[in-house]
Motif scaffolding. Structure first.
Motif, PDB file in Angstrom:
ATOM      1  N   LEU A  22       0.881  -1.194   0.172  1.00 39.11           N
ATOM      2  CA  LEU A  22       0.079   0.045   0.013  1.00 39.11           C
ATOM      3  C   LEU A  22       0.927   1.219   0.168  1.00 39.11           C
ATOM      4  CD1 LEU A  22      -2.806   1.501   0.281  1.00 39.11           C
ATOM      5  CD2 LEU A  22      -2.658   1.177   2.714  1.00 39.11           C
ATOM      6  N   LEU A  26       1.083   4.072  -2.912  1.00 37.85           N
ATOM      7  CA  LEU A  26       0.775   5.546  -2.466  1.00 37.85           C
ATOM      8  C   LEU A  26       1.880   6.257  -3.312  1.00 37.85           C
ATOM      9  CD1 LEU A  26      -1.054   5.191   0.662  1.00 37.85           C
ATOM     10  CD2 LEU A  26      -2.231   6.021  -1.586  1.00 37.85           C
ATOM     11  N   TYR A  66      -3.218   7.046   5.973  1.00 38.04           N
ATOM     12  CA  TYR A  66      -3.359   6.244   5.052  1.00 38.04           C
ATOM     13  C   TYR A  66      -4.617   6.501   4.038  1.00 38.04           C
ATOM     14  CZ  TYR A  66       0.593   3.230   5.908  1.00 38.04           C
ATOM     15  OH  TYR A  66       1.960   2.583   6.466  1.00 38.04           O
ATOM     16  N   LEU A  70      -5.120   8.052   0.328  1.00 36.56           N
ATOM     17  CA  LEU A  70      -6.264   7.094  -0.403  1.00 36.56           C
ATOM     18  C   LEU A  70      -7.252   8.275  -1.024  1.00 36.56           C
ATOM     19  CD1 LEU A  70      -6.648   4.011   1.461  1.00 36.56           C
ATOM     20  CD2 LEU A  70      -5.827   4.243  -0.777  1.00 36.56           C
ATOM     21  N   ARG A  75      -9.389   7.282  -3.762  1.00 36.81           N
ATOM     22  CA  ARG A  75      -9.453   5.819  -3.700  1.00 36.81           C
ATOM     23  C   ARG A  75     -10.028   5.479  -2.146  1.00 36.81           C
ATOM     24  NH1 ARG A  75     -10.535   2.190  -5.927  1.00 36.81           N
ATOM     25  NH2 ARG A  75      -9.016   0.596  -5.317  1.00 36.81           N
ATOM     26  N   GLU A  76     -10.458   6.607  -1.597  1.00 35.13           N
ATOM     27  CA  GLU A  76     -10.847   6.273  -0.121  1.00 35.13           C
ATOM     28  C   GLU A  76     -12.070   5.619   0.130  1.00 35.13           C
ATOM     29  OE1 GLU A  76     -13.626   9.560  -1.650  1.00 35.13           O
ATOM     30  OE2 GLU A  76     -11.335   9.145  -1.828  1.00 35.13           O
TER      31      GLU A  76
END
Length: 123
Positions: A22, A26, A66, A70, A75-76
């Motif tokens: 992840l 990112l 994080y 996102l 992309r949350e």
């Protein structure tokens, strides 16, 4: 250096690897947008070292940070699906086992009731 958390020390290897992926993903998203560490950190409201830790997949970085990253890449909403009950295979397996046991218990009760009726008729 800060104090280490017992929870992060016990992080399963697969979870640690997932955080690493992840963070790396990112970082790629930031780089594809041609954003510097300093500008991205400023936009997120974190320090550059915190951003670097997040991009390294550090488990000590809060989930909120994080999630902010996102959100910055749109992309949350993916987070909402991570623990969705419909995707919880462990709970689904438990539900199936419980349903099977309930079915077996009902079948035993029905068989016992039939047997009792049969014995009553024979008397």
């Amino acid at each position: 250096m800060g104090k280490r958390s017992a929870a992060t020390d016990r992080l399963p290897p697969a979870a640690f690897e997932a955080l690493g992926k992840l963070g790396a993903d990112l970082a790629v998203a930031r780089l594809r947008r041609k954003e510097s560490l300093a500008s991205w950190a400023s936009r997120m409201g974190v320090s550059v070292p915190t951003l670097m830790n997040m991009e390294a997949g550090a488990p000590s970085v809060s989930i909120g940070i994080y999630l902010t990253a996102l959100w910055m890449i749109g992309r949350e909403s993916a987070l909402a699906e991570l623990a969705a009950p419909a995707s919880d295979s462990g709970a689904i397996e438990m539900d199936v086992r419980e349903a099977l046991e309930l079915g077996r218990a009902r079948a035993r009760a029905s068989a016992a009731a039939r047997q009792m009726r049969k014995e009553d008729r024979e008397q």
